[in-house]
Design an enzyme around this catalytic site. Structure first.
Site, PDB file in Angstrom:
ATOM      1  N   GLY A  95       0.820  -1.216   0.000  1.00 47.11           N
ATOM      2  CA  GLY A  95       0.000   0.000   0.000  1.00 47.11           C
ATOM      3  C   GLY A  95       0.849   1.258   0.000  1.00 47.11           C
ATOM      4  N   SER A  98      -0.189   5.519  -1.543  1.00 47.53           N
ATOM      5  CA  SER A  98      -0.726   6.747  -0.955  1.00 47.53           C
ATOM      6  C   SER A  98      -0.407   6.813   0.535  1.00 47.53           C
ATOM      7  CB  SER A  98      -2.248   6.851  -1.175  1.00 47.53           C
ATOM      8  OG  SER A  98      -2.929   5.953  -0.327  1.00 47.53           O
ATOM      9  N   TYR A 275     -12.639  -2.823  10.978  1.00 47.33           N
ATOM     10  CA  TYR A 275     -11.304  -2.229  10.796  1.00 47.33           C
ATOM     11  C   TYR A 275     -10.509  -2.288  12.094  1.00 47.33           C
ATOM     12  CZ  TYR A 275      -7.694   1.367  10.449  1.00 47.33           C
ATOM     13  OH  TYR A 275      -6.483   2.041  10.505  1.00 47.33           O
TER      14      TYR A 275
HETATM   15  P1  NDP Z   1      -4.349   5.213   2.682  1.00 50.16           P
HETATM   16  O1  NDP Z   1      -5.732   4.861   2.271  1.00 50.16           O
HETATM   17  O2  NDP Z   1      -3.766   6.480   2.229  1.00 50.16           O
HETATM   18  O3  NDP Z   1      -3.367   4.043   2.251  1.00 50.16           O
HETATM   19  C1  NDP Z   1      -3.766   2.715   2.258  1.00 50.16           C
HETATM   20  C2  NDP Z   1      -3.015   1.987   1.183  1.00 50.16           C
HETATM   21  O4  NDP Z   1      -3.444   0.624   1.192  1.00 50.16           O
HETATM   22  C3  NDP Z   1      -3.268   2.525  -0.223  1.00 50.16           C
HETATM   23  O5  NDP Z   1      -2.064   2.534  -0.924  1.00 50.16           O
HETATM   24  C4  NDP Z   1      -4.220   1.492  -0.803  1.00 50.16           C
HETATM   25  O6  NDP Z   1      -4.116   1.350  -2.201  1.00 50.16           O
HETATM   26  C5  NDP Z   1      -3.688   0.242  -0.137  1.00 50.16           C
HETATM   27  N1  NDP Z   1      -4.614  -0.863  -0.242  1.00 50.16           N
HETATM   28  C6  NDP Z   1      -5.919  -0.900   0.126  1.00 50.16           C
HETATM   29  N2  NDP Z   1      -6.432  -2.090  -0.192  1.00 50.16           N
HETATM   30  C7  NDP Z   1      -5.451  -2.817  -0.758  1.00 50.16           C
HETATM   31  C8  NDP Z   1      -5.388  -4.112  -1.327  1.00 50.16           C
HETATM   32  N3  NDP Z   1      -6.461  -4.908  -1.392  1.00 50.16           N
HETATM   33  N4  NDP Z   1      -4.217  -4.549  -1.824  1.00 50.16           N
HETATM   34  C9  NDP Z   1      -3.138  -3.740  -1.791  1.00 50.16           C
HETATM   35  N5  NDP Z   1      -3.140  -2.491  -1.297  1.00 50.16           N
HETATM   36  C10 NDP Z   1      -4.292  -2.046  -0.788  1.00 50.16           C
HETATM   37  O7  NDP Z   1      -4.346   5.099   4.283  1.00 50.16           O
HETATM   38  P2  NDP Z   1      -3.190   5.351   5.353  1.00 50.16           P
HETATM   39  O8  NDP Z   1      -1.941   5.743   4.710  1.00 50.16           O
HETATM   40  O9  NDP Z   1      -3.780   6.221   6.398  1.00 50.16           O
HETATM   41  O10 NDP Z   1      -3.064   3.902   5.980  1.00 50.16           O
HETATM   42  C11 NDP Z   1      -1.849   3.210   6.017  1.00 50.16           C
HETATM   43  C12 NDP Z   1      -1.763   2.386   7.277  1.00 50.16           C
HETATM   44  O11 NDP Z   1      -1.739   3.252   8.401  1.00 50.16           O
HETATM   45  C13 NDP Z   1      -2.939   1.450   7.507  1.00 50.16           C
HETATM   46  O12 NDP Z   1      -2.452   0.225   7.991  1.00 50.16           O
HETATM   47  C14 NDP Z   1      -3.749   2.143   8.590  1.00 50.16           C
HETATM   48  O13 NDP Z   1      -4.456   1.217   9.353  1.00 50.16           O
HETATM   49  C15 NDP Z   1      -2.633   2.770   9.380  1.00 50.16           C
HETATM   50  N6  NDP Z   1      -3.007   3.869  10.245  1.00 50.16           N
HETATM   51  C16 NDP Z   1      -3.498   5.030   9.726  1.00 50.16           C
HETATM   52  C17 NDP Z   1      -3.829   6.074  10.557  1.00 50.16           C
HETATM   53  C18 NDP Z   1      -4.364   7.352  10.052  1.00 50.16           C
HETATM   54  O14 NDP Z   1      -4.662   8.210  10.883  1.00 50.16           O
HETATM   55  N7  NDP Z   1      -4.510   7.548   8.742  1.00 50.16           N
HETATM   56  C19 NDP Z   1      -3.644   5.969  12.000  1.00 50.16           C
HETATM   57  C20 NDP Z   1      -3.125   4.700  12.436  1.00 50.16           C
HETATM   58  C21 NDP Z   1      -2.804   3.712  11.579  1.00 50.16           C
HETATM   59  P3  NDP Z   1      -4.862   2.367  -3.232  1.00 50.16           P
HETATM   60  O15 NDP Z   1      -3.960   3.557  -3.300  1.00 50.16           O
HETATM   61  O16 NDP Z   1      -4.892   1.585  -4.484  1.00 50.16           O
HETATM   62  O17 NDP Z   1      -6.186   2.659  -2.665  1.00 50.16           O
HETATM   63 MG1  PMR Z   2     -10.565   9.451  17.057  1.00 52.15          MG
HETATM   64  C1  PMR Z   2      -8.068  11.750  22.149  1.00 52.15           C
HETATM   65  C2  PMR Z   2      -7.375  11.378  21.182  1.00 52.15           C
HETATM   66  C3  PMR Z   2      -7.819  10.762  19.938  1.00 52.15           C
HETATM   67  C4  PMR Z   2      -6.947  10.265  19.025  1.00 52.15           C
HETATM   68  C5  PMR Z   2      -5.447  10.273  19.105  1.00 52.15           C
HETATM   69  C6  PMR Z   2      -7.716   9.738  17.962  1.00 52.15           C
HETATM   70  C7  PMR Z   2      -7.164   9.104  16.854  1.00 52.15           C
HETATM   71  N1  PMR Z   2      -9.052   9.937  18.214  1.00 52.15           N
HETATM   72  C8  PMR Z   2      -9.153  10.574  19.445  1.00 52.15           C
HETATM   73  C9  PMR Z   2     -10.318  10.930  20.095  1.00 52.15           C
HETATM   74  C10 PMR Z   2     -11.587  10.883  19.562  1.00 52.15           C
HETATM   75  N2  PMR Z   2     -11.913  10.380  18.350  1.00 52.15           N
HETATM   76  C11 PMR Z   2     -12.789  11.373  20.203  1.00 52.15           C
HETATM   77  C12 PMR Z   2     -12.855  12.033  21.583  1.00 52.15           C
HETATM   78  C13 PMR Z   2     -13.812  11.170  19.339  1.00 52.15           C
HETATM   79  C14 PMR Z   2     -15.277  11.512  19.532  1.00 52.15           C
HETATM   80  C15 PMR Z   2     -15.537  12.862  19.005  1.00 52.15           C
HETATM   81  C16 PMR Z   2     -13.260  10.541  18.172  1.00 52.15           C
HETATM   82  C17 PMR Z   2     -14.009  10.146  17.059  1.00 52.15           C
HETATM   83  C18 PMR Z   2     -13.456   9.457  15.979  1.00 52.15           C
HETATM   84  C19 PMR Z   2     -14.156   8.929  14.847  1.00 52.15           C
HETATM   85  C20 PMR Z   2     -15.618   9.023  14.543  1.00 52.15           C
HETATM   86  N3  PMR Z   2     -12.108   9.145  15.848  1.00 52.15           N
HETATM   87  C21 PMR Z   2     -11.961   8.446  14.730  1.00 52.15           C
HETATM   88  C22 PMR Z   2     -13.178   8.294  14.101  1.00 52.15           C
HETATM   89  C23 PMR Z   2     -12.950   7.526  12.907  1.00 52.15           C
HETATM   90  O1  PMR Z   2     -13.761   7.161  12.069  1.00 52.15           O
HETATM   91  C24 PMR Z   2     -11.485   7.165  12.863  1.00 52.15           C
HETATM   92  C25 PMR Z   2     -11.383   5.687  13.077  1.00 52.15           C
HETATM   93  O2  PMR Z   2     -11.735   5.156  14.102  1.00 52.15           O
HETATM   94  O3  PMR Z   2     -10.856   4.989  12.108  1.00 52.15           O
HETATM   95  C26 PMR Z   2     -10.750   3.598  12.430  1.00 52.15           C
HETATM   96  C27 PMR Z   2     -10.890   7.854  14.057  1.00 52.15           C
HETATM   97  C28 PMR Z   2      -9.592   7.961  14.522  1.00 52.15           C
HETATM   98  N4  PMR Z   2      -9.275   8.594  15.690  1.00 52.15           N
HETATM   99  C29 PMR Z   2      -7.907   8.566  15.843  1.00 52.15           C
HETATM  100  C30 PMR Z   2      -7.341   7.871  14.737  1.00 52.15           C
HETATM  101  C31 PMR Z   2      -5.876   7.617  14.532  1.00 52.15           C
HETATM  102  C32 PMR Z   2      -8.376   7.507  13.931  1.00 52.15           C
HETATM  103  C33 PMR Z   2      -8.272   6.810  12.595  1.00 52.15           C
HETATM  104  C34 PMR Z   2      -7.378   5.939  12.068  1.00 52.15           C
HETATM  105  C35 PMR Z   2      -6.946   4.626  12.618  1.00 52.15           C
HETATM  106  O4  PMR Z   2      -7.061   4.276  13.751  1.00 52.15           O
HETATM  107  O5  PMR Z   2      -6.391   3.920  11.860  1.00 52.15           O
END
Ligand code: NDP
Ligand code: PMR
Length: 400
Positions: A95, A98, A275
């Site tokens: 992945g 992006s 997820y």
């Molecule tokens: P993006 O959507 O930007 O990147 C995800 C990548 O995964 C893309 O390149 C996508 O390809 C690829 N992908 C999705 N499905 C497939 C598949 N079937 N086969 C191969 N590749 C695939 O998301 P992020 O960069 O945010 O996510 C990257 C990682 O970071 C994930 O593991 C996510 O759980 C983790 N993460 C993200 C956080 C965040 O806040 N964004 C926080 C914590 C963890 P394509 O470009 O073709 O869609």
């Molecule tokens: Mg969250 C207090 C800290 C904190 C952090 C570090 C994250 C990270 N989030 C926080 C708090 C909250 N979030 C709170 C208080 C709320 C209620 C308003 C909130 C809500 C929320 C939603 C609806 N947050 C989210 C969502 C998503 O749809 C995202 C998610 O769960 O994706 C799985 C998300 C996220 N919050 C984060 C991070 C890192 C995400 C997304 C990505 C991930 O875990 O991979």
């Protein structure tokens, strides 16, 4: 205002009445990935809550050779005698077209020490992405991998072997997130798509590539599986419903195909939970790999939470209001936001920094961007569950 709007994004199961519960559990949780008690005052938290609402790259092919330490202590502590010249490393990143994967590929390529194999489902998109961030042709190779197809995973492994490149680091980064889906969708083999892609696809890939990692003569061989705070219920973020919970894995054991259930715990389908469950699987798998293979192979197994990269494509299927408000909410309210560039540097550290060479660790970063070994939740560090997950997953991907 933004926070109020953000609150409205909470799933309907969260209500003001839950505040008390949240507050009560806060003392034992972490916010942006580090412990509350050390870094945040309780009143700040309660304010927050009350807003409720290589062809083998032998040295002769390598254009850049650089001294790097083999040992894990910080690089600046190594004397020149301890350093040894080595070839360019090869890192496979899934992945990498992006977000975090692309930013990591860029960060690694820029050092001149790494060749990145961008393992992507969309070849053209990956090529364009690499160009758009200024990566030089000689620093990367795009190879096709669709993690939503176990056949594609096997083909990728075969193709990679045929390149005769060494494998020094594998980064399992790709993921899908379907928070608004009413009905589950499925991988080629019929597994619910989030767990099928994020966990099962990577599970098979990591198992099949372990032999390649073993063969590598690189001084620090690593396998990294990207985790997340939202899968860890010892954090505030991990307590936002729906919470991750694998239960007794009955849904996974029965095939995750929608016939009995498409959720690991056997419950009703919920895309956001699927997820988060998949992220728990990622973190459990990393630890099980560590327990089974670290001593024997010397490979470092690690996971991480890179910070909240609120601008990536991960949220592409979320409602437009969420995509509008999520970045400012994370930037200004939770302060958990990191840019793609910063997150890419963090993951690149886990790939190559000698000081992050310890195995079995879940890395996080504090607000000064210093890395530290974080605590996983009870479920995400449950060794028995990890073993069971391993055994059930082996059956599903055809390894047992
Ligand atoms: P993006 O959507 O930007 O990147 C995800 C990548 O995964 C893309 O390149 C996508 O390809 C690829 N992908 C999705 N499905 C497939 C598949 N079937 N086969 C191969 N590749 C695939 O998301 P992020 O960069 O945010 O996510 C990257 C990682 O970071 C994930 O593991 C996510 O759980 C983790 N993460 C993200 C956080 C965040 O806040 N964004 C926080 C914590 C963890 P394509 O470009 O073709 O869609
Ligand atoms: Mg969250 C207090 C800290 C904190 C952090 C570090 C994250 C990270 N989030 C926080 C708090 C909250 N979030 C709170 C208080 C709320 C209620 C308003 C909130 C809500 C929320 C939603 C609806 N947050 C989210 C969502 C998503 O749809 C995202 C998610 O769960 O994706 C799985 C998300 C996220 N919050 C984060 C991070 C890192 C995400 C997304 C990505 C991930 O875990 O991979």
């Amino acid at each position: 205002m933004a926070l109020q709007a953000a609150y409205s994004l909470l799933p309907s199961t969260v209500s003001i009445r839950k505040e008390g519960k949240f507050s009560a559990s806060l003392k034992e949780t972490t916010l942006t990935g580090f412990s509350f008690s050390n870094h945040l005052k309780a009143d700040k938290i309660s304010t927050l809550l009350t807003f409720k609402e290589q062809r083998r790259q032998s040295p002769r092919f390598s254009t850049v050779t650089r001294a790097q330490t083999v040992a894990t202590p910080p690089a600046n502590e190594a004397s020149p005698e301890q350093k040894k010249t080595q070839r360019k490393g090869t890192a496979v990143i899934t992945g990498a077209s992006s977000g975090l994967g692309l930013a990591t590929a860029k960060a690694l390529a820029e050092t001149g020490e790494w060749h990145v194999v961008m393992a992507c489902r969309n070849f053209l998109k990956a090529e364009k992405a690499a160009k758009s961030v200024g990566m030089s042709k000689e620093d990367y190779t795009v190879m096709h991998l669709d993690l939503a197809s176990l056949e594609s995973v096997k083909q990728f492994v075969d193709s990679f072997r045929r390149t005769e490149r060494p494998l020094d680091v594998l980064v399992c980064n790709a993921a899908v997130y379907q928070p608004t889906a009413k009905e589950p969708s499925f991988t080629a083999e019929g597994f619910e798509i989030s767990v099928g892609t994020n966990h099962l696809g990577h599970f098979l890939l990591s198992r099949l590539l372990l032999d390649e990692l073993k063969k590598s003569d690189y001084p620090s061989k690593r396998m990294i599986i990207v985790g997340s705070i939202t899968g860890n219920t010892n954090t505030l973020a991990g307590n936002v419903p729906p919470k991750a919970n694998l239960g007794d894995l009955r849904g996974l054991a029965s095939g995750l195909n929608g016939q009995n259930s498409s959720m690991i715990d056997g419950g009703e389908y919920d895309g956001a939970k699927a997820y988060k469950d998949s992220k728990v699987c990622n973190m459990l798998t990393m630890q099980e790999l560590h327990r089974r293979y670290h001593e024997e192979t010397g490979v470092t197994f690690a996971s991480l939470y890179p910070g909240c990269i609120a601008t990536t494509g991960l949220f592409r299927e979320h409602i437009p209001l969420f995509r509008l408000l999520f970045p400012p909410f994370q930037k200004y309210i939770t302060k958990g936001y990191v840019s793609e560039e910063e997150a890419g540097k963090r993951l690149a550290q886990v790939v190559s920094d000698p000081s992050l060479g310890k195995s079995g660790v879940y890395w996080s970063w504090n607000n000064n961007s210093s890395s530290f070994e974080n605590q996983l939740s009870k479920e995400a560090s449950d060794a028995e569950k990890a073993k069971k997950l391993w055994e059930v997953s082996e059956k599903l991907v055809g390894l047992a």
